[in-house]
Design a protein around this motif. Structure first.
Motif, short mmCIF file in Angstrom:
data_model
loop_
_atom_site.label_atom_id
_atom_site.label_comp_id
_atom_site.label_asym_id
_atom_site.label_seq_id
_atom_site.Cartn_x
_atom_site.Cartn_y
_atom_site.Cartn_z
N PRO A 96 0.81 -1.22 0.00
CA PRO A 96 0.00 0.00 0.00
C PRO A 96 0.85 1.27 0.00
N GLU A 97 1.99 1.24 0.71
CA GLU A 97 2.85 2.43 0.76
C GLU A 97 3.44 2.74 -0.61
N ASN A 98 3.93 1.70 -1.29
CA ASN A 98 4.50 1.92 -2.62
C ASN A 98 3.42 2.30 -3.64
N LEU A 99 2.25 1.69 -3.49
CA LEU A 99 1.14 2.03 -4.37
C LEU A 99 0.76 3.50 -4.19
N ALA A 100 0.70 3.95 -2.94
CA ALA A 100 0.35 5.35 -2.68
C ALA A 100 1.39 6.28 -3.29
N ALA A 101 2.67 5.90 -3.20
CA ALA A 101 3.73 6.72 -3.79
C ALA A 101 3.57 6.80 -5.30
N ALA A 102 3.24 5.67 -5.93
CA ALA A 102 3.05 5.65 -7.39
C ALA A 102 1.83 6.47 -7.79
N LEU A 103 0.78 6.41 -6.97
CA LEU A 103 -0.41 7.22 -7.24
C LEU A 103 -0.09 8.71 -7.13
N SER A 159 2.84 4.89 -18.38
CA SER A 159 3.91 4.70 -19.35
C SER A 159 4.46 3.28 -19.30
N ARG A 160 4.39 2.59 -20.44
CA ARG A 160 4.97 1.24 -20.51
C ARG A 160 6.47 1.30 -20.26
N ARG A 161 7.13 2.32 -20.78
CA ARG A 161 8.58 2.42 -20.60
C ARG A 161 8.94 2.56 -19.13
N LEU A 162 8.21 3.41 -18.41
CA LEU A 162 8.50 3.59 -16.99
C LEU A 162 8.14 2.34 -16.19
N LEU A 163 7.06 1.68 -16.55
CA LEU A 163 6.66 0.45 -15.87
C LEU A 163 7.72 -0.63 -16.06
N ASP A 164 8.16 -0.82 -17.31
CA ASP A 164 9.16 -1.85 -17.59
C ASP A 164 10.49 -1.53 -16.92
N THR A 165 10.87 -0.25 -16.92
CA THR A 165 12.13 0.14 -16.30
C THR A 165 12.08 -0.06 -14.79
N SER A 166 10.97 0.32 -14.17
CA SER A 166 10.83 0.14 -12.72
C SER A 166 10.91 -1.34 -12.36
N ALA A 167 10.21 -2.18 -13.13
CA ALA A 167 10.23 -3.62 -12.85
C ALA A 167 11.63 -4.19 -13.04
N ALA A 168 12.35 -3.71 -14.06
CA ALA A 168 13.72 -4.20 -14.31
C ALA A 168 14.65 -3.82 -13.16
N LEU A 169 14.51 -2.61 -12.64
CA LEU A 169 15.35 -2.18 -11.52
C LEU A 169 15.06 -3.02 -10.27
N VAL A 199 13.23 3.04 -5.83
CA VAL A 199 12.99 3.40 -7.24
C VAL A 199 11.99 4.55 -7.32
N LEU A 200 10.92 4.47 -6.54
CA LEU A 200 9.89 5.51 -6.57
C LEU A 200 10.40 6.82 -5.98
N ALA A 201 11.25 6.72 -4.94
CA ALA A 201 11.83 7.94 -4.37
C ALA A 201 12.73 8.63 -5.38
N ALA A 202 13.52 7.83 -6.12
CA ALA A 202 14.37 8.40 -7.16
C ALA A 202 13.53 8.99 -8.28
N ALA A 203 12.42 8.32 -8.60
CA ALA A 203 11.54 8.81 -9.66
C ALA A 203 10.97 10.18 -9.32
N LYS A 204 10.70 10.39 -8.04
CA LYS A 204 10.19 11.70 -7.62
C LYS A 204 11.22 12.79 -7.88
N GLN A 205 12.49 12.49 -7.62
CA GLN A 205 13.55 13.46 -7.89
C GLN A 205 13.72 13.68 -9.40
N VAL A 206 13.67 12.58 -10.15
CA VAL A 206 13.78 12.68 -11.61
C VAL A 206 12.66 13.55 -12.16
N ARG A 207 11.45 13.36 -11.63
CA ARG A 207 10.30 14.15 -12.09
C ARG A 207 10.57 15.64 -11.89
#
Length: 208
Positions: free
Chosen positions: A105-112, A128-138, A148-156
């Motif tokens: 639930p915590e990671n889902l909330a972050a993704a939401l 985004s399929r690219r972001l989904l596939d990249t996240s799963a690969a990491l 991964v999600l914390a880094a994604a927030k900074q990338v955003r």
């Protein structure tokens, strides 16, 4: 409720219990008649699948609440907004399979919160399929999904700043419009990709 329970292969008592625990949304009511539809059936199938994968009812309830309060897919994708990204439709159990026990639930909330996920009836939509596939690969590489999600927030944040910079660069020129901005998008992407590549080169060189 009896028909829903029969189709789902469970007892009426179980459906009532799930309803009391807010695992399924309330039915549509017309007077004293309660109408359940395919959305409720899909949620019951999801609950069964997640239970088989070892999720607890409390965890499923938190996931269900996040889904029910997630942004609608139309809001997530933007009606008529140009995009080069391909959205992906997933059931909750498919999302759990991609990320194993890390689809919490915590990671889902972050993704939401990031806007990666939206809801469309009983389905989840990843923007985004690219972001989904990249996240799963990491995650498969052993990097926790939370990181991964914390880094994604900074990338955003950095990506928004770069997009603003490129937008100002283009639109500051006389006669330029948003159509020009859309046409020149590949140039912005090329610059960012090249700069990130060279930045990684510099970082790797310093580690030698």
């Amino acid at each position: 409720m009896e028909e829903l329970a029969e189709v789902a292969g469970i007892t009426v008592r179980t459906v009532r219990f799930y309803r009391e625990r807010k695992l399924i949304p309330p039915p549509r009511r017309e007077g004293r008649i309660a109408w359940y539809d395919d959305t409720h059936l899909a949620r019951l199938h999801t609950i069964a699948a997640l239970l088989e994968r070892g999720h607890t009812l409390s965890g499923i309830a938190e996931l269900a609440e996040a889904f029910d309060h997630g942004r609608d897919v139309a809001e997530l994708l933007g009606l008529g907004a140009p995009s080069e990204e391909v959205p992906v439709r997933l059931s909750p159990e498919e999302l759990a399979d991609r990320f194993g026990g890390q689809a919490t639930p915590e990671n889902l909330a972050a993704a939401l919160d990031l806007g990666y996920l939206g809801t469309d009836g009983g389905e989840i939509v990843h923007i985004s399929r690219r972001l989904l596939d990249t996240s799963a690969a990491l995650v498969r590489e052993g990097i926790p999904l939370a990181d991964v999600l914390a880094a994604a927030k900074q990338v955003r944040s950095h990506a928004d700043a770069l997009a603003e910079l490129f937008t100002e660069l283009v639109l500051a020129q006389p006669g330029r419009t948003t159509e020009d901005l859309q046409r020149l998008r590949p140039l912005a992407k090329s610059v960012v990709e090249a700069e990130v590549s060279m930045a990684l080169d510099r970082w790797l060189q310093r580690q030698r």
